[in-house]
Design a protein around this motif. Structure first.
Motif, PDB file in Angstrom:
ATOM      1  N   TYR A   9      -7.832   2.940  -9.237  1.00 42.88           N
ATOM      2  CA  TYR A   9      -7.097   3.896 -10.070  1.00 42.88           C
ATOM      3  C   TYR A   9      -6.101   4.689  -9.227  1.00 42.88           C
ATOM      4  CZ  TYR A   9      -6.065   7.801 -13.154  1.00 42.88           C
ATOM      5  OH  TYR A   9      -5.409   8.733 -13.920  1.00 42.88           O
ATOM      6  N   LEU A  10      -6.547   5.185  -8.084  1.00 35.27           N
ATOM      7  CA  LEU A  10      -5.651   5.955  -7.210  1.00 35.27           C
ATOM      8  C   LEU A  10      -4.501   5.094  -6.711  1.00 35.27           C
ATOM      9  CD1 LEU A  10      -8.296   7.970  -5.155  1.00 35.27           C
ATOM     10  CD2 LEU A  10      -6.775   8.854  -6.936  1.00 35.27           C
ATOM     11  N   SER A  11      -4.790   3.833  -6.433  1.00 37.53           N
ATOM     12  CA  SER A  11      -3.746   2.911  -5.984  1.00 37.53           C
ATOM     13  C   SER A  11      -2.733   2.665  -7.105  1.00 37.53           C
ATOM     14  CB  SER A  11      -4.376   1.592  -5.534  1.00 37.53           C
ATOM     15  OG  SER A  11      -3.394   0.635  -5.226  1.00 37.53           O
ATOM     16  N   THR A  12      -3.235   2.446  -8.315  1.00 32.83           N
ATOM     17  CA  THR A  12      -2.356   2.192  -9.458  1.00 32.83           C
ATOM     18  C   THR A  12      -1.453   3.389  -9.746  1.00 32.83           C
ATOM     19  OG1 THR A  12      -3.998   0.723 -10.450  1.00 32.83           O
ATOM     20  CG2 THR A  12      -2.297   1.586 -11.915  1.00 32.83           C
ATOM     21  N   GLN A  13      -1.975   4.582  -9.519  1.00 34.65           N
ATOM     22  CA  GLN A  13      -1.192   5.800  -9.754  1.00 34.65           C
ATOM     23  C   GLN A  13      -0.225   6.098  -8.612  1.00 34.65           C
ATOM     24  OE1 GLN A  13      -1.163   7.294 -12.702  1.00 34.65           O
ATOM     25  NE2 GLN A  13      -2.598   5.668 -13.275  1.00 34.65           N
ATOM     26  N   GLY A  14      -0.241   5.254  -7.577  1.00 34.44           N
ATOM     27  CA  GLY A  14       0.709   5.423  -6.482  1.00 34.44           C
ATOM     28  C   GLY A  14       0.308   6.478  -5.468  1.00 34.44           C
ATOM     29  N   VAL A  15      -0.954   6.888  -5.484  1.00 32.94           N
ATOM     30  CA  VAL A  15      -1.402   7.915  -4.542  1.00 32.94           C
ATOM     31  C   VAL A  15      -1.516   7.346  -3.136  1.00 32.94           C
ATOM     32  CG1 VAL A  15      -3.316   9.469  -3.943  1.00 32.94           C
ATOM     33  CG2 VAL A  15      -2.602   9.214  -6.336  1.00 32.94           C
ATOM     34  N   CYS A  16      -2.050   6.144  -3.036  1.00 38.51           N
ATOM     35  CA  CYS A  16      -2.275   5.510  -1.732  1.00 38.51           C
ATOM     36  C   CYS A  16      -2.756   4.090  -1.976  1.00 38.51           C
ATOM     37  CB  CYS A  16      -3.322   6.293  -0.922  1.00 38.51           C
ATOM     38  SG  CYS A  16      -4.880   6.528  -1.814  1.00 38.51           S
ATOM     39  N   SER A  17      -2.953   3.347  -0.906  1.00 37.42           N
ATOM     40  CA  SER A  17      -3.509   2.004  -1.041  1.00 37.42           C
ATOM     41  C   SER A  17      -5.018   2.116  -1.308  1.00 37.42           C
ATOM     42  CB  SER A  17      -3.273   1.200   0.238  1.00 37.42           C
ATOM     43  OG  SER A  17      -4.059   1.711   1.302  1.00 37.42           O
ATOM     44  N   ARG A  18      -5.636   1.023  -1.736  1.00 40.39           N
ATOM     45  CA  ARG A  18      -7.078   1.051  -2.004  1.00 40.39           C
ATOM     46  C   ARG A  18      -7.868   1.377  -0.737  1.00 40.39           C
ATOM     47  NH1 ARG A  18      -8.448  -3.976  -6.131  1.00 40.39           N
ATOM     48  NH2 ARG A  18      -6.524  -3.860  -7.353  1.00 40.39           N
ATOM     49  N   ARG A  19      -7.458   0.802   0.369  1.00 39.21           N
ATOM     50  CA  ARG A  19      -8.146   1.041   1.638  1.00 39.21           C
ATOM     51  C   ARG A  19      -8.077   2.520   2.014  1.00 39.21           C
ATOM     52  NH1 ARG A  19      -6.125  -2.434   6.608  1.00 39.21           N
ATOM     53  NH2 ARG A  19      -4.227  -1.264   6.098  1.00 39.21           N
ATOM     54  N   GLU A  20      -6.892   3.108   1.848  1.00 41.85           N
ATOM     55  CA  GLU A  20      -6.750   4.531   2.147  1.00 41.85           C
ATOM     56  C   GLU A  20      -7.560   5.377   1.170  1.00 41.85           C
ATOM     57  OE1 GLU A  20      -2.290   4.921   4.050  1.00 41.85           O
ATOM     58  OE2 GLU A  20      -2.475   4.572   1.906  1.00 41.85           O
ATOM     59  N   ALA A  21      -7.599   4.948  -0.101  1.00 43.53           N
ATOM     60  CA  ALA A  21      -8.376   5.681  -1.107  1.00 43.53           C
ATOM     61  C   ALA A  21      -9.847   5.733  -0.718  1.00 43.53           C
ATOM     62  CB  ALA A  21      -8.207   5.027  -2.474  1.00 43.53           C
ATOM     63  N   ASP A  22     -10.377   4.616  -0.251  1.00 40.32           N
ATOM     64  CA  ASP A  22     -11.777   4.590   0.185  1.00 40.32           C
ATOM     65  C   ASP A  22     -12.020   5.609   1.298  1.00 40.32           C
ATOM     66  OD1 ASP A  22     -12.665   2.658  -1.577  1.00 40.32           O
ATOM     67  OD2 ASP A  22     -12.274   0.988  -0.208  1.00 40.32           O
ATOM     68  N   ARG A  23     -11.063   5.714   2.215  1.00 39.83           N
ATOM     69  CA  ARG A  23     -11.211   6.667   3.320  1.00 39.83           C
ATOM     70  C   ARG A  23     -11.175   8.105   2.799  1.00 39.83           C
ATOM     71  NH1 ARG A  23      -6.998   5.565   6.132  1.00 39.83           N
ATOM     72  NH2 ARG A  23      -5.770   7.465   5.925  1.00 39.83           N
ATOM     73  N   ILE A  84       6.947  12.313   6.939  1.00 41.44           N
ATOM     74  CA  ILE A  84       8.050  11.633   6.268  1.00 41.44           C
ATOM     75  C   ILE A  84       8.205  12.081   4.813  1.00 41.44           C
ATOM     76  CG2 ILE A  84       6.700   9.629   5.491  1.00 41.44           C
ATOM     77  CD1 ILE A  84       9.146   7.909   6.386  1.00 41.44           C
ATOM     78  N   ILE A  85       7.114  12.478   4.153  1.00 36.32           N
ATOM     79  CA  ILE A  85       7.189  12.925   2.762  1.00 36.32           C
ATOM     80  C   ILE A  85       7.973  14.236   2.668  1.00 36.32           C
ATOM     81  CG2 ILE A  85       5.878  13.508   0.695  1.00 36.32           C
ATOM     82  CD1 ILE A  85       5.530  10.619   1.686  1.00 36.32           C
ATOM     83  N   ASP A  86       7.639  15.169   3.552  1.00 40.07           N
ATOM     84  CA  ASP A  86       8.362  16.447   3.564  1.00 40.07           C
ATOM     85  C   ASP A  86       9.817  16.247   3.969  1.00 40.07           C
ATOM     86  OD1 ASP A  86       6.037  17.707   2.838  1.00 40.07           O
ATOM     87  OD2 ASP A  86       5.527  18.369   4.867  1.00 40.07           O
ATOM     88  N   VAL A  94       5.919   9.657  -3.633  1.00 42.83           N
ATOM     89  CA  VAL A  94       5.934   8.328  -3.013  1.00 42.83           C
ATOM     90  C   VAL A  94       5.180   8.404  -1.688  1.00 42.83           C
ATOM     91  CG1 VAL A  94       8.082   7.504  -4.066  1.00 42.83           C
ATOM     92  CG2 VAL A  94       8.184   8.800  -1.921  1.00 42.83           C
ATOM     93  N   TYR A  95       4.700   7.255  -1.237  1.00 41.01           N
ATOM     94  CA  TYR A  95       3.948   7.195   0.008  1.00 41.01           C
ATOM     95  C   TYR A  95       4.466   6.052   0.868  1.00 41.01           C
ATOM     96  CZ  TYR A  95       0.701  10.490  -2.086  1.00 41.01           C
ATOM     97  OH  TYR A  95       0.164  11.614  -2.667  1.00 41.01           O
ATOM     98  N   LEU A 110       8.814   3.124   1.147  1.00 43.36           N
ATOM     99  CA  LEU A 110       8.008   4.135   0.469  1.00 43.36           C
ATOM    100  C   LEU A 110       7.980   3.797  -1.007  1.00 43.36           C
ATOM    101  CD1 LEU A 110      10.120   5.870   2.625  1.00 43.36           C
ATOM    102  CD2 LEU A 110       8.199   7.442   2.288  1.00 43.36           C
ATOM    103  N   THR A 111       6.843   4.009  -1.648  1.00 46.16           N
ATOM    104  CA  THR A 111       6.730   3.635  -3.054  1.00 46.16           C
ATOM    105  C   THR A 111       5.649   4.450  -3.743  1.00 46.16           C
ATOM    106  OG1 THR A 111       6.421   1.769  -4.586  1.00 46.16           O
ATOM    107  CG2 THR A 111       5.060   1.782  -2.597  1.00 46.16           C
ATOM    108  N   ASN A 112       5.694   4.474  -5.072  1.00 43.26           N
ATOM    109  CA  ASN A 112       4.604   5.018  -5.871  1.00 43.26           C
ATOM    110  C   ASN A 112       3.852   3.896  -6.573  1.00 43.26           C
ATOM    111  OD1 ASN A 112       6.552   4.262  -7.702  1.00 43.26           O
ATOM    112  ND2 ASN A 112       6.575   6.185  -8.843  1.00 43.26           N
TER     113      ASN A 112
END
Length: 235
Positions: A9-23, A84-86, A94-95, A110-112
């Motif tokens: 879900y977090l990946s689909t919403q563009g928050v981060c990759s699945r691997r990063e979401a797990d972390r 880089i975001i700031d 975007v991330y 960078l993408t969402n």
């Protein structure tokens, strides 16, 4: 609505990759309806989901992919100073897709679109990334041969994949990698007692840096975006 794993879900919403979401979930940075999320938890998007204290919107946003020439001194982690975001100040969230270390310049995407990000980052997909590197002493044929055959990196406990290396001039070479180990090129050069003076990424898959100046960015669209999505769809 069907429930999906929180990392997806977090990946689909563009928050981060699945691997990063797990972390992030493991670090307790994600909450669902006020409680700290658990690994493997499933959601349907109707919950109040927050990342680092900020709500994650379930509204459909336009999916964007940006190509940027990252300047020296800018970091790719959104949690660090001078990130880089700031620096970008893009109106949508975007991330960065992967990283370039603080001392390196050149192309970063960078993408969402979390799913696209996830596919590009998968090491098993062997996506090409090309770099232009200047080193501290004259380049020899043995150096080119050794770099291209793969290098044992003691500190990471891994041998790099064979890669394409081409000498440009006495101190400059181009290298095409299909993996992204931490500070990989710098570590590879150090193995042969070379020090990297400048390192610039000039291509990711079909996306080229082109004439973008440091700090500039452009939106990836049209045929270029279609080719990028096609490149991950066939993996």
């Amino acid at each position: 609505m069907e429930k999906v794993r929180l990392n997806k879900y977090l990946s689909t919403q563009g928050v981060c990759s699945r691997r990063e979401a797990d972390r992030y979930i493991d670090e307790g940075k994600v909450t669902v309806n006020g409680h700290i999320a658990m690994m493997g938890e499933k959601v349907d998007g109707t919950e109040e989901i927050c990342f680092d204290g900020k709500p994650v919107s379930s509204a459909e946003e336009k999916k964007v992919v940006l190509a940027m020439n990252k300047p020296t001194g800018v970091v790719c982690s959104s949690k660090e100073k001078d990130n880089i975001i700031d620096y970008l100040k893009y109106p949508q969230r975007v991330y960065p897709v992967g990283r370039l270390d603080k001392d390196s310049t050149g192309l970063i995407l960078l993408t969402n679109d979390g799913e696209l990000m996830n596919e590009i980052l998968k090491a098993r997909n062997y996506h090409e990334k090309e770099y232009e590197v200047r080193v501290s002493k004259r380049i020899t044929a043995d150096f080119i041969r050794g770099m291209s055959q793969g290098v044992w990196l003691e500190e990471l406990g891994v041998k790099t994949r064979p890669c394409k290396v081409k000498k440009i001039d006495a101190y400059t070479f181009r290298i095409i990698l299909t993996q992204g180990l931490n500070r990989q090129i710098r570590r590879m050069c150090a193995y042969f007692d070379y020090r990297v003076v400048t390192l610039k990424r000039i291509r990711i898959m079909n996306i080229e840096l082109g004439e973008l100046k440091e700090g500039e960015w452009r939106e990836v669209k049209g045929r270029e975006l279609k080719e990028l999505r096609g490149g991950v769809a066939h993996d």
